[in-house]
Design an enzyme around this catalytic site. Structure first.
Site, PDB file in Angstrom:
ATOM      1  N   SER A 180      88.909 -58.803 -21.803  1.00 15.38           N
ATOM      2  CA  SER A 180      90.222 -59.315 -20.928  1.00 15.38           C
ATOM      3  C   SER A 180      91.063 -59.622 -22.236  1.00 15.38           C
ATOM      4  O   SER A 180      92.112 -59.982 -21.516  1.00 15.38           O
ATOM      5  CB  SER A 180      89.808 -60.787 -20.848  1.00 15.38           C
ATOM      6  N   HIS A 208      87.061 -57.298 -15.423  1.00 18.44           N
ATOM      7  CA  HIS A 208      88.444 -56.389 -14.950  1.00 18.44           C
ATOM      8  C   HIS A 208      88.819 -55.344 -14.789  1.00 18.44           C
ATOM      9  O   HIS A 208      89.436 -54.290 -14.958  1.00 18.44           O
ATOM     10  CB  HIS A 208      89.593 -56.772 -16.463  1.00 18.44           C
ATOM     11  N   LYS A 239      90.051 -60.781  -9.226  1.00 18.49           N
ATOM     12  CA  LYS A 239      90.687 -60.801 -10.208  1.00 18.49           C
ATOM     13  C   LYS A 239      91.853 -58.956  -9.113  1.00 18.49           C
ATOM     14  O   LYS A 239      92.715 -59.269  -8.799  1.00 18.49           O
ATOM     15  CB  LYS A 239      90.495 -59.619 -11.704  1.00 18.49           C
TER      16      LYS A 239
HETATM   17  C1  LIG Z   1      87.518 -63.869 -15.090  1.00 17.64           C
HETATM   18  C2  LIG Z   1      86.301 -63.382 -15.833  1.00 17.64           C
HETATM   19  C3  LIG Z   1      84.857 -63.803 -15.906  1.00 17.64           C
HETATM   20  C4  LIG Z   1      84.995 -65.091 -14.822  1.00 17.64           C
HETATM   21  O1  LIG Z   1      85.115 -64.523 -13.329  1.00 17.64           O
HETATM   22  P1  LIG Z   1      85.837 -65.717 -12.255  1.00 17.64           P
HETATM   23  O2  LIG Z   1      85.889 -65.664 -10.952  1.00 17.64           O
HETATM   24  O3  LIG Z   1      86.990 -65.824 -12.841  1.00 17.64           O
HETATM   25  O4  LIG Z   1      85.081 -67.213 -12.183  1.00 17.64           O
HETATM   26  C5  LIG Z   1      84.114 -63.692 -16.097  1.00 17.64           C
HETATM   27  N1  LIG Z   1      83.367 -62.216 -17.101  1.00 17.64           N
HETATM   28  C6  LIG Z   1      84.961 -62.127 -17.476  1.00 17.64           C
HETATM   29  C7  LIG Z   1      85.458 -60.954 -18.175  1.00 17.64           C
HETATM   30  C8  LIG Z   1      86.328 -62.943 -17.146  1.00 17.64           C
HETATM   31  O5  LIG Z   1      87.572 -61.648 -17.486  1.00 17.64           O
END
Ligand SMILES: *Cc1c(COP(=O)(O)O)cnc(C)c1O
Length: 391
Positions: A180, A208, A239
């Site tokens: 990320s 992602h 996302k």
């Molecule tokens: C954003 C993210 C999360 C968390 O997900 P949410 O639904 O926003 O709590 C977990 N792992 C990764 C790699 C992320 O980028």
């Protein structure tokens, strides 16, 4: 020192290190242009990669659902909060991913702490990429399993650890699919080969990657054609899918164990059914409108090319996350502020989110950015980059 004195001191320390953060307020829709503090700016920092967060079909479906079923879920899934919408979404995700079963969690953070703490015990060992997401790190800590961290994407180091670590219990390799903050991808093909050779299971976090990677947007496992070799496939709907919630896919028995033991699934109120319905609608749109993934891919290529040609140092590869390495915390903040003045929103990412001395701008592109917007942002970054002596 009392609590008040301590909090004041903490804030001063953060400010001195250039690490104090503030919330910006968005008004109106969450899209490729957003209004912040009364000003419309180009949004180049969202994870809403396919532009679905304000999709009208999703809004309509949610409105209809709400008028029929109301908002609250009333209780946890295991008590009386398990609604049709949750089950329908789980079935749809499992079908889309080609996996036996699926379990929904309220969000990705809760999914990761729940999955890891449920599946690992003190006698197990977990091999984790050094740059894995904080929720994976926290889940491993909660599980109390032995932790072996390997340098980012370093397969030699991972193999060394696999060779030299023995555990009485299970062995699990855990990795982000798309990292990320670095915008690169895990070498999942090599990871599954090592996992087979050294008898370890694999867990991936496709937060992602869902909707972005792979021929059908199923994620990095599809991209590498190793879907049947990754036992635990977690991802989020927050996302590219533009909604909210997270899932874990795996075998029937794996999911059954999680349903019975994952504490962040059991001890929390079920997601509102309307949120599950939003996720299902988003998955439908994602599958129907392949042009979105294609437009995203084109924008990624164009932006990376324009920045690269101008001598801007970017990290990562062919993903929508394009980090621009600045190193110094204050320069990163200044860069971001100057971009804002030019009408462009790109966040500065500082420690502890990234390692000390690697502050960066985290630029993300969306399917719905126009070619003119991509060009304008690249040119403006080059202009400011020169002023800040980064080029
Ligand atoms: C954003 C993210 C999360 C968390 O997900 P949410 O639904 O926003 O709590 C977990 N792992 C990764 C790699 C992320 O980028």
């Amino acid at each position: 020192m009392n609590l008040m004195q301590w909090t004041d001191q903490e804030l001063q320390t953060l400010a001195r290190k250039g690490l104090r953060r503030e919330l910006r307020q968005v008004r109106g829709r969450q899209a490729s242009r957003i209004e912040i503090n009364g000003r419309e700016v180009l949004n180049f920092c969202s994870n809403n990669y396919l532009g679905l967060a304000d999709d009208e079909r999703i809004s309509r479906r949610v409105s209809e659902y709400l008028m029929l079923h109301g908002f609250g879920a009333g209780a946890s899934r295991l008590v009386c909060g398990n609604m049709d919408a949750h089950v329908a979404l789980e079935e749809e995700i499992a079908r889309f991913k080609g996996m036996e079963a699926c379990l929904l969690f309220s969000c990705g953070y809760m999914a990761n702490i729940g999955i890891l703490s449920a599946l690992l015990t003190r006698s197990d060992v977990v091999f984790s990429d050094r740059l894995n997401h904080a929720s994976l790190v926290d889940g491993i800590q909660l599980s109390r399993a032995m932790l072996k961290r390997y340098p980012h994407n370093d397969m030699k180091a991972l193999e060394g650890l696999l060779q030299h670590t023995s555990a009485t219990g299970k062995r699990l390799i855990v990795t982000d699919s798309v990292f990320s903050m670095d915008g690169d991808i895990a070498p999942l093909d090599e990871i599954v080969t090592l996992a087979e050779k050294y008898e370890a299971a694999v867990m991936i976090d496709e937060a992602h990657a869902l909707g972005v990677m792979g021929e059908n947007g199923k994620g990095l496992a599809e991209h590498f054609g190793v879907e049947d070799k990754v036992a635990i496939q977690m991802g989020t709907l927050s996302k590219a899918a533009g909604t909210y919630g997270a899932y874990c896919c795996g075998s029937k028995s794996l999911i059954d164990v999680l349903r019975n033991t994952a504490r962040s699934f059991i001890y929390t109120t079920a997601l509102p059914g309307s949120v599950a319905e939003a996720g299902r609608c988003a998955l439908e749109v994602m599958q129907e409108e392949g042009w979105r993934r294609q437009a995203l891919a084109d924008n990624i290529t164009k932006m990376r090319q324009l920045l690269g040609k101008a001598g801007i140092r970017t990290l990562g590869q062919a993903t929508p996350i394009i980090p621009v390495l600045v190193n110094d915390n204050e320069v990163a903040v200044k860069f971001s502020q100057q971009l804002f003045e030019e009408g462009i929103l790109i966040g500065a990412i500082r420690p502890p989110t990234v390692p000390q001395g690697t502050a960066r701008l985290r630029l993300t592109v969306m399917a719905t950015h126009t070619p003119a917007e991509i060009k304008f942002v690249a040119e403006t970054m080059v202009k400011i980059g020169k002023q800040l002596c980064l080029i």
